[in-house]
Design a protein around this motif. Structure first.
Motif, mmCIF file in Angstrom:
data_model
loop_
_atom_site.group_PDB
_atom_site.id
_atom_site.type_symbol
_atom_site.label_atom_id
_atom_site.label_comp_id
_atom_site.label_asym_id
_atom_site.label_seq_id
_atom_site.Cartn_x
_atom_site.Cartn_y
_atom_site.Cartn_z
ATOM 1 N N LEU A 121 14.508 12.582 31.958
ATOM 2 C CA LEU A 121 13.626 12.224 33.086
ATOM 3 C C LEU A 121 13.594 10.825 33.314
ATOM 4 N N LEU A 122 13.252 10.024 32.236
ATOM 5 C CA LEU A 122 13.214 8.788 32.305
ATOM 6 C C LEU A 122 14.672 7.986 32.756
ATOM 7 N N ILE A 123 15.698 8.533 32.375
ATOM 8 C CA ILE A 123 16.883 7.891 32.856
ATOM 9 C C ILE A 123 17.292 8.579 34.304
ATOM 10 N N LEU A 124 16.961 9.581 34.479
ATOM 11 C CA LEU A 124 17.157 10.110 36.084
ATOM 12 C C LEU A 124 16.361 9.205 36.885
ATOM 13 N N ARG A 175 17.529 -1.400 31.170
ATOM 14 C CA ARG A 175 15.978 -1.355 30.589
ATOM 15 C C ARG A 175 15.218 -0.263 30.823
ATOM 16 N N TYR A 176 15.792 0.794 31.758
ATOM 17 C CA TYR A 176 15.221 2.198 31.447
ATOM 18 C C TYR A 176 15.622 2.693 30.066
ATOM 19 N N LEU A 177 16.899 2.697 29.643
ATOM 20 C CA LEU A 177 17.344 3.053 28.373
ATOM 21 C C LEU A 177 16.653 2.503 27.308
ATOM 22 N N GLN A 178 16.270 1.162 27.457
ATOM 23 C CA GLN A 178 15.628 0.359 26.219
ATOM 24 C C GLN A 178 14.124 1.189 26.423
ATOM 25 N N LEU A 179 13.420 1.434 27.267
ATOM 26 C CA LEU A 179 12.121 1.827 27.302
ATOM 27 C C LEU A 179 12.211 3.258 26.675
ATOM 28 N N ALA A 180 13.382 4.129 27.318
ATOM 29 C CA ALA A 180 13.404 5.373 26.652
ATOM 30 C C ALA A 180 13.626 5.291 25.253
ATOM 31 N N ALA A 181 14.398 4.588 24.640
ATOM 32 C CA ALA A 181 14.454 4.431 23.246
ATOM 33 C C ALA A 181 13.311 4.070 22.595
ATOM 34 N N LEU A 182 12.711 3.136 23.039
ATOM 35 C CA LEU A 182 11.506 2.837 22.252
ATOM 36 C C LEU A 182 10.421 3.720 22.268
ATOM 37 N N LEU A 183 10.047 4.261 23.465
ATOM 38 C CA LEU A 183 9.176 5.315 23.638
ATOM 39 C C LEU A 183 9.387 6.405 22.683
ATOM 40 N N GLY A 184 10.410 6.989 22.872
ATOM 41 C CA GLY A 184 11.113 7.973 22.093
ATOM 42 C C GLY A 184 10.945 7.768 20.518
ATOM 43 N N ALA A 185 11.195 6.516 20.096
ATOM 44 C CA ALA A 185 11.133 6.117 18.809
ATOM 45 C C ALA A 185 9.658 6.253 18.131
ATOM 46 N N ILE A 186 8.981 5.865 18.993
ATOM 47 C CA ILE A 186 7.517 5.593 18.766
ATOM 48 C C ILE A 186 7.089 7.269 18.472
ATOM 49 N N TYR A 187 7.480 8.160 19.535
ATOM 50 C CA TYR A 187 6.915 9.564 19.059
ATOM 51 C C TYR A 187 7.591 10.117 18.044
ATOM 52 N N ILE A 188 9.077 9.828 17.985
ATOM 53 C CA ILE A 188 9.829 10.526 16.770
ATOM 54 C C ILE A 188 9.491 10.244 15.468
#
Lengths: 269, 310
Positions: free
Chosen positions: B187-190, B225-238
């Motif tokens: 969803l974020l990347i889309l 920057r979307y990828l970075q945001l996705a990675a960091l948010l994902g990391a925080i949850y995971i």
């Protein structure tokens, strides 16, 4: 070219169905008898039955469902009550140090919840709040508040400045301004934020498992009962999993256009 | 907090705009913010401070009245504990692998979804569904219907006879976590893909850039920057993954799939060791804050905080 397009579309569909297949399988299994659930090879065709759903309710699902509903509803209302004025103060009429305050809210979201669980357990015990829905309500409110503030703020910023100025010039008092000018613009955003909060409260597992049990347990706690019970009842587990997930699945499907905004805390529209 | 300083906001709807004259009293302006702020501080910061306090105590709930100050002893013990080091390593592996794989899959799915085709909205709905299944339900579903050595679908499909959860405990847990978080990445990347300007893409086509060339030199940089945001948010949850491990493997066999949240839970609620589990909690927070600092910077710098993506 045309053939390429069609095969790409077919491929996309195939990938999507494969990806969601565990869910499809869960739905199928929930309509099976336990005997049909454990066959080798797995059965795709069988006589559907509703007995597993009846079994889930016999197992005492209803109180858990009621707890989840109550906790989700009250905590979401509390989030809105706290977040709406706060996002106003961080957008339309920004206080000094807005970015620091926003940063603070975001940083609390990044605190691993496991780091606070022991004091929370001890405090809940001292306040007689162990296995009490209110402990979960307070924690879920705190859990969703930063997200709600960030997300809602992004909607508040969409209120045209000119509209607010015009209303002020006309001498509108703050309540009138909020109710007549701001609210109509941000109402869809508030609704979307509420739905996101509902999803996160409904699915929360860690606090629920550690701070609630038979009395205040929510739906995920009910599900986790399936690992401790003697053996696993797959078909009944699937029925329970489906019933437990259905509310958020429906809400998520409804809110899917706002999902991205909620998940990124308003950063991405 | 120095990490959250933004560059002086450009004119417009920035956060630091001059105050309208009418609302001069700062306290009046702060009033709507205070309930949320006080509530958040009380519920999130105080327990954490208590955790820090506990981490300097020797305190086991099994021995009442055994509480006393031990300085850094708990931290020393924690770092000497090989299970803690295993759990830390597992946490890093789990987070990095899950974020990376779900981003790659998410990118693939997002590219497939970023075009017009029959039933697109249905496909999108299907793809977000794993994210909407209760994580607890998803974990149990994978544990039983997918990974079960006798009746699981995986062994049926591959014609194998593997006890996945014993043979590959961390891999099995990661599979479930990836499955659950791929929709988030998609969803974020889309959203990133759809934020691209159509004119630029068309111009590239007119200039004769091939599909791959356009993707590599226009889409990817835009998307970063979307990828970075996705990675960091994902990391925080995971990083906080608990459900899957608790329900699928209980950290086992042995400690093979124990991550930090699960180990802290075990030490606190099965070992009743308040002191040491608190010390571990503090360590996790410090590690997370390092990642979080980068995330905050990113969210403030690359995203226009005042109005969403530029």
């Amino acid at each position: 070219m045309r053939l390429g397009r069609i095969s790409l579309t077919a491929f996309t569909w195939l990938v999507a169905i494969l990806f969601v297949f565990p869910v499809i399988w869960m739905v199928l299994t929930s309509f099976k008898t336990e005997a049909d659930a454990y066959t080798d090879p797995p059965k795709l065709f069988f006589t559907p039955t509703l007995e597993q759903f009846a079994g889930v309710f016999e197992r005492g699902f209803l109180p858990y469902l009621a707890n989840s509903g109550f906790v989700t509803l009250i905590s979401t209302l509390a989030v809105l009550l706290l977040a709406i004025p706060a996002s106003y103060a961080l957008s339309i009429s920004p206080v000094k140090g807005t970015s620091n305050v926003l940063g603070f809210f975001l940083s609390t979201k990044m605190l691993p919840i496991v780091a606070a669980i022991i004091p929370l357990y001890v405090i809940s015990q001292n306040l007689q709040l162990l296995d009490n829905v209110w402990a979960l309500i307070i924690l879920y409110t705190a859990m969703n508040l930063p997200l709600a503030i960030w997300m809602m703020r992004s909607f508040f910023l969409e209120v045209p400045k000119e509209m607010i100025e015009a209303a002020r010039v006309d001498g509108a008092k703050l309540p009138t301004l909020l109710y007549r000018v701001v609210l109509p613009v941000v109402a869809p955003g508030i609704a979307a934020t509420a739905l996101i909060c509902v999803i996160f409260s409904w699915t929360e597992f860690f606090y629920a498992v550690n701070l609630s049990a038979a009395r205040a347990g929510t739906v995920p706690v009910f599900l986790s009962g399936f690992i401790t019970s003697e053996g696993l009842y797959w078909a009944q587990l699937s029925a329970a999993a489906l019933l437990a997930s259905l509310p958020v699945m429906i809400i998520g499907w409804i809110a899917q256009n706002h999902l991205v905004r909620g998940l990124s805390m308003g950063a991405v529209k | 907090m120095t990490t959250t300083e933004v560059a002086p906001a450009p004119a417009g709807r920035g956060a630091e705009q001059p105050a309208p004259r009418r609302h001069a009293s700062p306290w009046k302006r702060r009033a709507p913010l205070l309930p949320a702020l006080i509530f958040t501080i009380a519920v999130t910061q105080i327990p954490f401070l208590v955790t820090v306090f506990y981490s300097f105590q020797s305190w086991n709930l099994v021995r009442p009245g055994s509480q006393y100050f031990v300085g850094f002893q708990n931290y020393i013990d924690v770092f000497a504990d090989s299970t803690f080091r295993t759990a830390m390593l597992n946490t890093v592996v789990l987070t990095v692998v899950c974020v990376f794989v779900s981003m790659v899959l998410g990118l693939g799915l997002a590219l497939l979804l970023d075009r017009k085709f029959t039933g697109r909205s249905v496909v999108r709905t299907l793809i977000i569904t794993p994210f909407l299944i209760l994580p607890a339900a998803g974990a149990l579903l994978w544990k039983t219907a997918m990974f079960d050595p006798v009746h699981g679908l995986l062994n049926f499909v591959f014609g194998t006879d593997i006890d996945w959860l014993s043979a590959y405990p961390l891999g099995s847990v990661m599979t479930q976590v990836i499955w659950q978080w791929t929709p988030f990445m998609t969803l974020l990347i889309l959203a990133g893909l759809q934020a691209q300007s159509k004119e630029v893409l068309e111009a590239a086509q007119v200039d004769g850039a091939g599909r791959w060339r356009t993707f590599a030199s226009i889409t990817l940089p835009q998307l970063s920057r979307y990828l970075q945001l996705a990675a960091l948010l994902g990391a925080i949850y995971i990083v906080n993954s608990f459900d899957a491990i608790y329900l699928m493997t209980q950290g086992g066999p042995g400690t093979a799939s124990t991550n930090l949240p699960f180990y802290i839970y075990q030490r606190a609620f099965e070992g009743f060791d308040v002191g040491q589990s608190s010390a571990m909690g503090v360590i996790v927070v410090i590690l997370t804050l390092i990642v979080a600092t980068f995330t905050l910077r990113l969210m403030f710098r690359t995203f226009d905080v005042s109005g969403g993506v530029k």
